[in-house]
Design an enzyme around this catalytic site. Structure first.
Site, PDB file in Angstrom:
ATOM      1  N   SER A   9      46.462  34.365  50.049  1.00 38.22           N
ATOM      2  CA  SER A   9      46.332  34.066  48.616  1.00 38.22           C
ATOM      3  C   SER A   9      45.010  33.357  48.391  1.00 38.22           C
ATOM      4  O   SER A   9      44.784  32.257  48.918  1.00 38.22           O
ATOM      5  CB  SER A   9      47.478  33.167  48.157  1.00 38.22           C
ATOM      6  N   HIS A  34      45.980  38.704  48.108  1.00 39.65           N
ATOM      7  CA  HIS A  34      46.944  38.314  47.071  1.00 39.65           C
ATOM      8  C   HIS A  34      46.219  37.494  45.996  1.00 39.65           C
ATOM      9  O   HIS A  34      45.574  36.481  46.295  1.00 39.65           O
ATOM     10  CB  HIS A  34      48.045  37.485  47.716  1.00 39.65           C
ATOM     11  N   ASP A  36      46.666  35.392  42.534  1.00 41.00           N
ATOM     12  CA  ASP A  36      47.646  34.686  41.709  1.00 41.00           C
ATOM     13  C   ASP A  36      47.105  34.470  40.297  1.00 41.00           C
ATOM     14  O   ASP A  36      46.152  33.730  40.093  1.00 41.00           O
ATOM     15  CB  ASP A  36      47.983  33.337  42.348  1.00 41.00           C
ATOM     16  N   MET A  38      47.824  33.082  36.641  1.00 39.18           N
ATOM     17  CA  MET A  38      48.693  32.138  35.901  1.00 39.18           C
ATOM     18  C   MET A  38      48.089  31.861  34.532  1.00 39.18           C
ATOM     19  O   MET A  38      46.858  31.745  34.403  1.00 39.18           O
ATOM     20  CB  MET A  38      48.822  30.822  36.661  1.00 39.18           C
ATOM     21  N   HIS A  67      49.596  39.270  41.468  1.00 39.25           N
ATOM     22  CA  HIS A  67      50.876  38.631  41.142  1.00 39.25           C
ATOM     23  C   HIS A  67      50.738  37.958  39.781  1.00 39.25           C
ATOM     24  O   HIS A  67      50.062  36.934  39.651  1.00 39.25           O
ATOM     25  CB  HIS A  67      51.184  37.619  42.258  1.00 39.25           C
ATOM     26  N   MET A  69      51.880  35.736  37.043  1.00 40.85           N
ATOM     27  CA  MET A  69      52.781  34.638  36.653  1.00 40.85           C
ATOM     28  C   MET A  69      52.417  34.285  35.217  1.00 40.85           C
ATOM     29  O   MET A  69      51.836  33.245  34.936  1.00 40.85           O
ATOM     30  CB  MET A  69      52.597  33.438  37.591  1.00 40.85           C
ATOM     31  N   MET A 138      59.879  34.662  45.442  1.00 43.11           N
ATOM     32  CA  MET A 138      59.163  33.383  45.444  1.00 43.11           C
ATOM     33  C   MET A 138      59.936  32.401  46.312  1.00 43.11           C
ATOM     34  O   MET A 138      61.128  32.165  46.088  1.00 43.11           O
ATOM     35  CB  MET A 138      59.041  32.816  44.031  1.00 43.11           C
ATOM     36  N   ASP A 172      56.365  34.520  49.112  1.00 45.28           N
ATOM     37  CA  ASP A 172      55.192  33.813  48.601  1.00 45.28           C
ATOM     38  C   ASP A 172      55.533  32.347  48.382  1.00 45.28           C
ATOM     39  O   ASP A 172      56.356  32.013  47.534  1.00 45.28           O
ATOM     40  CB  ASP A 172      54.790  34.492  47.281  1.00 45.28           C
TER      41      ASP A 172
HETATM   42  C1  DX5 Z   1      52.354  29.917  43.909  1.00 43.77           C
HETATM   43  C2  DX5 Z   1      51.529  31.155  44.265  1.00 43.77           C
HETATM   44  C3  DX5 Z   1      51.312  31.319  45.713  1.00 43.77           C
HETATM   45  C4  DX5 Z   1      50.539  30.229  46.377  1.00 43.77           C
HETATM   46  C5  DX5 Z   1      50.983  30.140  47.799  1.00 43.77           C
HETATM   47  O1  DX5 Z   1      52.488  29.872  42.542  1.00 43.77           O
HETATM   48  O2  DX5 Z   1      52.169  32.317  43.783  1.00 43.77           O
HETATM   49  O3  DX5 Z   1      50.714  32.580  46.020  1.00 43.77           O
HETATM   50  O4  DX5 Z   1      49.151  30.439  46.332  1.00 43.77           O
HETATM   51  O5  DX5 Z   1      50.358  29.053  48.364  1.00 43.77           O
HETATM   52  P1  DX5 Z   1      50.824  28.412  49.742  1.00 43.77           P
HETATM   53  O6  DX5 Z   1      50.767  29.490  50.760  1.00 43.77           O
HETATM   54  O7  DX5 Z   1      49.827  27.332  49.945  1.00 43.77           O
HETATM   55  O8  DX5 Z   1      52.225  27.896  49.528  1.00 43.77           O
HETATM   56 ZN    ZN Z   2      51.536  34.563  44.460  1.00 41.91          ZN
END
Ligand code: DX5
Ligand code: ZN
Length: 220
Positions: A9, A34, A36, A38, A67, A69, A138, A172
């Site tokens: 990620s 990956h 993320d 948000m 991904h 969110m 998740m 994840d």
């Molecule tokens: C959380 C994200 C993850 C996050 C994982 O909201 O979707 O992808 O980056 O991070 P680690 O591996 O540090 O838990």
């Molecule tokens: Zn993620």
């Protein structure tokens, strides 16, 4: 079980050098990248949008696993497909018309995934699972890297593996060399890891130690 894949990620990478950070983990053995996304509504953080995905596309020689969110994935998914995502996953908690959105993503040439928050039951997949390319469980609540893995998710992973046969099951949040073995034993085959990889001294060693979880995979 499908092949084990490691998806770093980039949330935990150095954002001032995103292109280099992607190339570094790909050279170290990453299978996917990956991303993320948000929006500050669905998740309590704001990260990146389609222009950044488009800019990263040319720096990334492996699939971009996006991904979402965000509160309104039906409105924004298309822009991420057009930006160059290979796989777009959205949360069942956020989508008003998940079947329609799965079709929309596939029609744009991308693979479609659905995501479950830790508090959401696998039952939510009952009428969706057969249409998706991937399910993402998740293992922390969305929003931040570096949170602790939630052990109750292992039961959910087992249930979902039984529902989706040989398709991809991604996890994840809170994945390290120890939790990797647990989730793979439960049936996961795509491991997202942010801080474990990007905070490591050696990306190669970190990715190799996650790939070692393959020996824990259930036999067919
Ligand atoms: C959380 C994200 C993850 C996050 C994982 O909201 O979707 O992808 O980056 O991070 P680690 O591996 O540090 O838990
Ligand atoms: Zn993620």
């Amino acid at each position: 079980m499908p092949d084990l894949k490691i998806a770093p990620s980039i949330l935990a990478s150095d954002f001032s050098r995103l292109g280099e950070e992607i190339e570094a983990v790909v050279n170290a053995g990453a299978d996917w990248i990956h991303v993320d996304v948000m929006d500050g509504h669905f998740a309590p953080n704001i990260t990146i949008g389609p222009p950044v995905v488009a800019a990263l596309r040319s720096r990334c020689s492996v699939p971009l696993d996006v991904h979402l969110m965000i509160s309104d994935p039906g409105y924004y998914a298309e822009a991420f497909c057009e930006a160059g995502a290979d796989l777009v996953s959205f949360h069942v908690e956020a989508a008003k018309h998940p079947h329609r959105l799965i079709n929309c993503i596939k029609e744009r040439g991308c693979k479609a995934g659905v995501v479950l928050n830790p508090g959401t039951s696998h039952d939510e997949l009952e009428y969706l699972a057969e249409y998706v390319d991937m399910v993402l469980v998740m293992t922390v609540n969305p929003g931040f890297g570096g949170q602790s893995f939630i052990p109750a998710m292992l039961r959910k992973i087992e249930c979902i593996r039984a529902m989706i046969g040989d398709r991809d099951l991604e996890v994840d949040g809170g994945i390290d060399d120890l939790t990797a073995r647990e989730v793979v034993e439960a049936g996961a085959n795509v491991l997202v890891a942010g801080s474990y990889i990007y905070n490591a001294d050696s990306y190669i060693d970190a990715i190799e130690s996650l790939k070692a979880a393959e020996s824990a995979a259930p036999r067919r």
